[in-house]
Motif scaffolding. Structure first.
Motif, PDB file in Angstrom:
ATOM      1  N   ALA A   1       0.859  -1.189   0.000  1.00  0.00           N
ATOM      2  CA  ALA A   1       0.000   0.000   0.000  1.00  0.00           C
ATOM      3  C   ALA A   1       0.889   1.230   0.000  1.00  0.00           C
ATOM      4  CB  ALA A   1      -0.908   0.001   1.221  1.00  0.00           C
ATOM      5  N   ILE A   2       0.608   2.147  -0.917  1.00  0.00           N
ATOM      6  CA  ILE A   2       1.409   3.363  -1.071  1.00  0.00           C
ATOM      7  C   ILE A   2       0.480   4.568  -1.088  1.00  0.00           C
ATOM      8  CG2 ILE A   2       3.091   4.583  -2.513  1.00  0.00           C
ATOM      9  CD1 ILE A   2       3.847   1.865  -3.721  1.00  0.00           C
ATOM     10  N   VAL A   3       0.845   5.591  -0.335  1.00  0.00           N
ATOM     11  CA  VAL A   3       0.061   6.827  -0.308  1.00  0.00           C
ATOM     12  C   VAL A   3       0.563   7.739  -1.426  1.00  0.00           C
ATOM     13  CG1 VAL A   3      -0.582   8.868   1.038  1.00  0.00           C
ATOM     14  CG2 VAL A   3      -0.339   6.645   2.164  1.00  0.00           C
TER      15      VAL A   3
ATOM     16  N   GLU B   1      -5.285   4.024  12.876  1.00  0.00           N
ATOM     17  CA  GLU B   1      -4.291   4.361  11.859  1.00  0.00           C
ATOM     18  C   GLU B   1      -4.905   5.137  10.708  1.00  0.00           C
ATOM     19  OE1 GLU B   1      -2.818   0.799  10.089  1.00  0.00           O
ATOM     20  OE2 GLU B   1      -4.752   0.219   9.269  1.00  0.00           O
ATOM     21  N   ALA B   2      -4.066   5.908  10.033  1.00  0.00           N
ATOM     22  CA  ALA B   2      -4.379   6.555   8.755  1.00  0.00           C
ATOM     23  C   ALA B   2      -5.397   7.682   8.826  1.00  0.00           C
ATOM     24  CB  ALA B   2      -4.849   5.513   7.725  1.00  0.00           C
TER      25      ALA B   2
ATOM     26  N   VAL C   1      -7.431   2.298  -0.632  1.00  0.00           N
ATOM     27  CA  VAL C   1      -7.411   1.329   0.463  1.00  0.00           C
ATOM     28  C   VAL C   1      -8.453   1.731   1.510  1.00  0.00           C
ATOM     29  CG1 VAL C   1      -6.033   0.399   2.372  1.00  0.00           C
ATOM     30  CG2 VAL C   1      -4.994   0.747   0.120  1.00  0.00           C
ATOM     31  N   GLU C   2      -9.185   0.745   1.996  1.00  0.00           N
ATOM     32  CA  GLU C   2     -10.232   0.995   2.987  1.00  0.00           C
ATOM     33  C   GLU C   2      -9.763   0.514   4.358  1.00  0.00           C
ATOM     34  OE1 GLU C   2     -14.245  -1.068   2.964  1.00  0.00           O
ATOM     35  OE2 GLU C   2     -14.763   0.813   1.955  1.00  0.00           O
TER      36      GLU C   2
ATOM     37  N   ALA D   1     -15.842   2.256   7.970  1.00  0.00           N
ATOM     38  CA  ALA D   1     -14.793   2.253   6.947  1.00  0.00           C
ATOM     39  C   ALA D   1     -14.374   3.695   6.654  1.00  0.00           C
ATOM     40  CB  ALA D   1     -15.296   1.585   5.667  1.00  0.00           C
ATOM     41  N   TYR D   2     -13.094   3.860   6.372  1.00  0.00           N
ATOM     42  CA  TYR D   2     -12.600   5.201   6.037  1.00  0.00           C
ATOM     43  C   TYR D   2     -11.330   5.073   5.209  1.00  0.00           C
ATOM     44  CZ  TYR D   2      -9.286   4.341   9.860  1.00  0.00           C
ATOM     45  OH  TYR D   2      -8.320   3.796  10.660  1.00  0.00           O
ATOM     46  N   GLU D   3     -10.985   6.154   4.529  1.00  0.00           N
ATOM     47  CA  GLU D   3      -9.793   6.182   3.693  1.00  0.00           C
ATOM     48  C   GLU D   3      -8.666   6.946   4.384  1.00  0.00           C
ATOM     49  OE1 GLU D   3     -10.824   7.786  -0.117  1.00  0.00           O
ATOM     50  OE2 GLU D   3     -12.377   6.268  -0.487  1.00  0.00           O
ATOM     51  N   PHE D   4      -7.471   6.770   3.890  1.00  0.00           N
ATOM     52  CA  PHE D   4      -6.300   7.462   4.421  1.00  0.00           C
ATOM     53  C   PHE D   4      -6.542   8.974   4.409  1.00  0.00           C
ATOM     54  CE2 PHE D   4      -2.312   9.723   3.977  1.00  0.00           C
ATOM     55  CZ  PHE D   4      -1.505   9.117   4.912  1.00  0.00           C
TER      56      PHE D   4
END
Length: 240
Positions: free
Chosen positions: A29-31, A118-119, A95-96, A138-141
């Motif tokens: 996983a990459i931001v 996290e995130a 990513v969730e 659920a949430y995103e970065f």
């Protein structure tokens, strides 16, 4: 003739570079930040997802008609080619992440839980007591913690309004807040769902008679400063 051969060789090289497996040894996983293709390429190279910045820039430019490159956190598979990487950046869902707010947590405990998730970004305000719906969210970065708590609070408000609208006519409670308070005390009084209707009936009967509830969870909540639990039995001093 020479020019034609050079173009042919260059085209084959570009196609190979575009479709050849990339250097990632495993899924990652990459931001991806908002920025130019070069800035995105530098992030991908630092993360080990591509070999050359220039190759990514050329591939992104050549395929720009397919769609824009999006920012967010994405998972790239092992050996993702430049074609794969660009397809993910243009069409994949971010990513969730998930955080689970369990039943029975006090507001201070929920704030600690969300603060450690996290995130997410930003500070974590302590929500109104009892006004966060237990669930998995659920949430995103990069999601603000305030935004997640706002979602959970809105979900609780909707649930509470629905239950209140279908309440029994003789319920000795004046407001939705009263209902929420009694339900929270019942939940703390017993962890067994099958016992809760009986416990609730006892408390409602006491309210109808104008009696004190005399519920241990209310004492534990007060003595613990809102933490909701004690690591010892309730004493006579606590009751006083």
């Amino acid at each position: 003739m020479v020019l034609s051969a050079a173009v042919s060789v260059g085209t084959r090289f570009a196609n190979q570079e575009y479709t050849f497996p990339g250097p990632l040894p495993g899924p990652k996983a990459i931001v991806i930040p908002r920025g130019t293709p070069e800035q995105v390429a530098l992030v991908l190279k630092d993360a080990g997802a591509i070999r050359e910045v220039w190759a990514f820039r050329i591939a992104a430019l050549a395929t720009r008609g397919v769609g824009p490159i999006h920012a967010g956190e994405f998972t790239f598979p092992q050996g993702a080619s430049l074609r794969d990487v660009l397809a993910i950046l243009r069409t994949a869902k971010p990513v969730e992440h998930h955080v689970t707010i369990r039943e029975g947590l006090a507001a201070a405990q929920i704030a600690l839980l969300v603060d450690g998730a996290e995130a997410m970004t930003g500070d974590t305000p302590v929500p109104r007591e009892g006004h966060v719906l237990p669930d998995t969210y659920a949430y995103e970065f990069g999601t603000p913690r305030t935004a997640l708590l706002a979602r959970a609070t809105a979900a609780m408000d909707r649930t509470l309004a629905r239950i209140w609208s279908g309440r029994a006519a003789d319920l000795p409670l004046a407001t939705e807040e009263d209902l929420l308070t009694v339900a929270s005390i019942v939940e703390r009084e017993t962890s067994k769902p099958e016992e809760r209707p009986m416990v609730a009936a006892v408390f409602l009967n006491r309210l109808r008679l104008g009696m004190k509830l005399q519920a241990d969870p209310t004492v534990a909540y007060a003595v613990s400063g809102g933490a909701g639990t004690l690591d010892r039995p309730i004493t006579r001093a606590d009751l006083s």
